[in-house]
Motif scaffolding. Sequence first.
Motif, PDB file in Angstrom:
ATOM      1  N   LEU A   1    -108.817 104.813  59.288  1.00 39.48           N
ATOM      2  CA  LEU A   1    -107.772 104.975  58.375  1.00 39.48           C
ATOM      3  C   LEU A   1    -107.255 106.183  57.872  1.00 39.48           C
ATOM      4  O   LEU A   1    -108.020 106.596  56.854  1.00 39.48           O
ATOM      5  N   GLY A   2    -106.335 106.897  58.208  1.00 39.40           N
ATOM      6  CA  GLY A   2    -106.121 108.103  57.653  1.00 39.40           C
ATOM      7  C   GLY A   2    -106.906 108.999  57.838  1.00 39.40           C
ATOM      8  O   GLY A   2    -108.112 109.157  58.257  1.00 39.40           O
ATOM      9  N   GLN A   3    -106.315 110.507  57.707  1.00 38.20           N
ATOM     10  CA  GLN A   3    -107.455 111.712  57.875  1.00 38.20           C
ATOM     11  C   GLN A   3    -106.426 112.823  57.223  1.00 38.20           C
ATOM     12  O   GLN A   3    -105.302 112.785  56.940  1.00 38.20           O
ATOM     13  N   ARG A   4    -107.067 113.980  56.646  1.00 38.89           N
ATOM     14  CA  ARG A   4    -106.633 115.043  55.841  1.00 38.89           C
ATOM     15  C   ARG A   4    -106.968 116.266  56.705  1.00 38.89           C
ATOM     16  O   ARG A   4    -107.437 117.035  56.178  1.00 38.89           O
ATOM     17  N   LYS A   5    -106.983 116.240  58.026  1.00 37.68           N
ATOM     18  CA  LYS A   5    -107.322 117.403  58.924  1.00 37.68           C
ATOM     19  C   LYS A   5    -105.982 118.102  59.518  1.00 37.68           C
ATOM     20  O   LYS A   5    -106.053 119.292  59.533  1.00 37.68           O
ATOM     21  N   ALA A   6    -104.913 117.177  60.001  1.00 37.27           N
ATOM     22  CA  ALA A   6    -103.859 117.793  60.727  1.00 37.27           C
ATOM     23  C   ALA A   6    -102.988 116.803  60.996  1.00 37.27           C
ATOM     24  O   ALA A   6    -103.109 115.546  60.656  1.00 37.27           O
ATOM     25  N   LEU A   7    -101.894 117.269  61.302  1.00 34.09           N
ATOM     26  CA  LEU A   7    -100.742 116.434  61.600  1.00 34.09           C
ATOM     27  C   LEU A   7    -100.957 115.527  62.735  1.00 34.09           C
ATOM     28  O   LEU A   7    -101.619 116.115  64.080  1.00 34.09           O
ATOM     29  N   SER A   8    -100.877 114.209  62.817  1.00 37.32           N
ATOM     30  CA  SER A   8    -101.303 113.486  64.184  1.00 37.32           C
ATOM     31  C   SER A   8     -99.870 113.664  64.821  1.00 37.32           C
ATOM     32  O   SER A   8     -98.748 114.318  64.432  1.00 37.32           O
ATOM     33  N   LYS A   9     -99.809 113.060  66.106  1.00 39.26           N
ATOM     34  CA  LYS A   9     -98.718 113.423  67.038  1.00 39.26           C
ATOM     35  C   LYS A   9     -97.452 112.551  66.476  1.00 39.26           C
ATOM     36  O   LYS A   9     -96.314 113.005  66.450  1.00 39.26           O
ATOM     37  N   THR A  10     -97.867 111.422  65.861  1.00 33.85           N
ATOM     38  CA  THR A  10     -96.734 110.690  65.346  1.00 33.85           C
ATOM     39  C   THR A  10     -96.251 111.344  64.087  1.00 33.85           C
ATOM     40  O   THR A  10     -94.864 111.483  63.881  1.00 33.85           O
ATOM     41  N   ASP A  11     -97.080 111.894  63.297  1.00 34.05           N
ATOM     42  CA  ASP A  11     -96.403 112.735  62.049  1.00 34.05           C
ATOM     43  C   ASP A  11     -95.636 113.771  62.493  1.00 34.05           C
ATOM     44  O   ASP A  11     -94.534 114.093  61.952  1.00 34.05           O
ATOM     45  N   CYS A  12     -95.905 114.499  63.482  1.00 32.42           N
ATOM     46  CA  CYS A  12     -95.053 115.536  64.177  1.00 32.42           C
ATOM     47  C   CYS A  12     -93.807 115.038  64.530  1.00 32.42           C
ATOM     48  O   CYS A  12     -92.896 115.713  64.161  1.00 32.42           O
ATOM     49  N   LEU A  13     -93.871 113.993  65.421  1.00 33.38           N
ATOM     50  CA  LEU A  13     -92.541 113.680  65.753  1.00 33.38           C
ATOM     51  C   LEU A  13     -91.814 113.045  64.942  1.00 33.38           C
ATOM     52  O   LEU A  13     -90.492 113.180  64.758  1.00 33.38           O
ATOM     53  N   LYS A  14     -92.401 112.620  63.670  1.00 37.54           N
ATOM     54  CA  LYS A  14     -91.665 111.593  62.716  1.00 37.54           C
ATOM     55  C   LYS A  14     -90.740 112.957  61.826  1.00 37.54           C
ATOM     56  O   LYS A  14     -89.574 112.686  61.511  1.00 37.54           O
ATOM     57  N   ILE A  15     -91.356 114.031  61.674  1.00 43.21           N
ATOM     58  CA  ILE A  15     -90.611 115.005  60.940  1.00 43.21           C
ATOM     59  C   ILE A  15     -89.517 115.808  61.963  1.00 43.21           C
ATOM     60  O   ILE A  15     -88.448 115.853  61.303  1.00 43.21           O
ATOM     61  N   ASN A  16     -89.913 115.995  62.893  1.00 45.64           N
ATOM     62  CA  ASN A  16     -88.891 116.567  64.143  1.00 45.64           C
ATOM     63  C   ASN A  16     -87.662 115.363  64.187  1.00 45.64           C
ATOM     64  O   ASN A  16     -86.640 116.041  64.291  1.00 45.64           O
ATOM     65  N   ASP A  17     -87.819 114.032  64.239  1.00 46.20           N
ATOM     66  CA  ASP A  17     -86.825 113.153  64.349  1.00 46.20           C
ATOM     67  C   ASP A  17     -86.131 113.440  62.980  1.00 46.20           C
ATOM     68  O   ASP A  17     -84.997 112.979  63.055  1.00 46.20           O
ATOM     69  N   LEU A  18     -86.768 113.301  62.087  1.00 44.36           N
ATOM     70  CA  LEU A  18     -86.126 113.026  60.369  1.00 44.36           C
ATOM     71  C   LEU A  18     -85.183 114.275  60.400  1.00 44.36           C
ATOM     72  O   LEU A  18     -84.066 114.157  59.598  1.00 44.36           O
ATOM     73  N   TYR A  19     -85.421 115.482  60.670  1.00 51.81           N
ATOM     74  CA  TYR A  19     -84.650 116.769  60.555  1.00 51.81           C
ATOM     75  C   TYR A  19     -83.683 116.949  61.882  1.00 51.81           C
ATOM     76  O   TYR A  19     -83.416 118.302  61.733  1.00 51.81           O
ATOM     77  N   GLY A  20     -83.600 116.031  62.759  1.00 49.82           N
ATOM     78  CA  GLY A  20     -82.666 116.178  63.946  1.00 49.82           C
ATOM     79  C   GLY A  20     -83.356 117.267  64.865  1.00 49.82           C
ATOM     80  O   GLY A  20     -82.383 117.699  65.790  1.00 49.82           O
ATOM     81  N   CYS A  21     -84.413 117.422  64.597  1.00 51.61           N
ATOM     82  CA  CYS A  21     -85.054 118.486  65.818  1.00 51.61           C
ATOM     83  C   CYS A  21     -85.017 118.043  67.125  1.00 51.61           C
ATOM     84  O   CYS A  21     -84.810 118.801  68.077  1.00 51.61           O
ATOM     85  N   LEU A  22     -85.012 116.808  67.290  1.00 52.89           N
ATOM     86  CA  LEU A  22     -85.337 116.055  68.630  1.00 52.89           C
ATOM     87  C   LEU A  22     -83.738 115.728  69.326  1.00 52.89           C
ATOM     88  O   LEU A  22     -83.679 115.374  70.448  1.00 52.89           O
ATOM     89  N   ASN A  23     -82.523 115.945  68.251  1.00 53.62           N
ATOM     90  CA  ASN A  23     -81.209 115.844  68.846  1.00 53.62           C
ATOM     91  C   ASN A  23     -80.474 117.221  69.211  1.00 53.62           C
ATOM     92  O   ASN A  23     -79.450 117.113  69.580  1.00 53.62           O
TER      93      ASN A  23
END
Length: 300
Positions: free
Chosen positions: A260-282
């Motif tokens: 459960l959880g880690q504090r090493k790096a962005l997971s693939k989903t973390d990365c996609l979530k930010i990009n989705d949130l700020y419209g990077c994917l659109n």
Amino acid sequence: MEKIITVLLTVMMAGSARNIPYVPAVLHPPVPEEARLNLEDVRLLEETDQGPEVTPGLFEGDLALTDELYNYWRVGIRWDVMPQRMWPNGTVPYVISPLYDIPDYVTIYKAITILNSMTCVRFVPWNGKDKDYLIIWPVKQPKGCWSYLGRYGGPQIVSLQPPDTKGPNCLGGEGRSIHELMHALGIFHEHSRADRDQYINVKFENIIPEYRSNFNKQSLENTTYNFEYDYNSIMHYGQYFFSKTKGQPTIIPKKQNVKLGQRKALSKTDCLKINDLYGCLNKSVYQNRKYHILCDILGY
């Protein structure tokens, strides 16, 4: 090369000291009324060695949150509820405190560079004029790692406690810096998703009673999920967060053989979530493909 880097960072740190508003040693960040605690409750966290994301004693440990935001707390998912909490054009001005030693400054800068490289969000050095910006600072009280959720307005603190004789605190690597910067972008903890009961069991009997509200799940009225639940998220609580007895888990995954959880790096989903949130994917087909590839290759 190391000498050149040291000189450059020394210049950057000196430049970052200009025009910074006074930051007192003791701050009083907002906490929702429902989650407000007394000083004895907060001291209990320090005595039980809970870790730097828990010891600030804020909402869910490391979040400064007003009652207004608490009512619509998933601003990281629904900008239509509180669009003013989003950073305009995905641009986040920041300044790093000159109080950090150079190795700690490098750790913070690496976290910023990773977010700039893997997303279309841009953390840019504060120009001394922008009204809204982040001040990354080693706050003494409440000490630990904590941040506001989304753009709060004006100069806002991201607290990252440097190493001391007891351990690395928030700067043993870039992971905890990334975690708090993601809060500042508007991303919340993964374990509080409304659909979390399909994926984890929360053991309320093992949680310090005063902190059980930190494990509440949120209403679907304020949340939508474009991505599957992510056990590996840098935003997920660890298995023993807020445990009243060392070794007793507060969260148990329903899926076997996952951490459960880690504090090493962005997971693939973390990365996609930010990009989705700020419209990077659109923005375009090219941009969509670009950031999906980056997240897939560089995501932890």
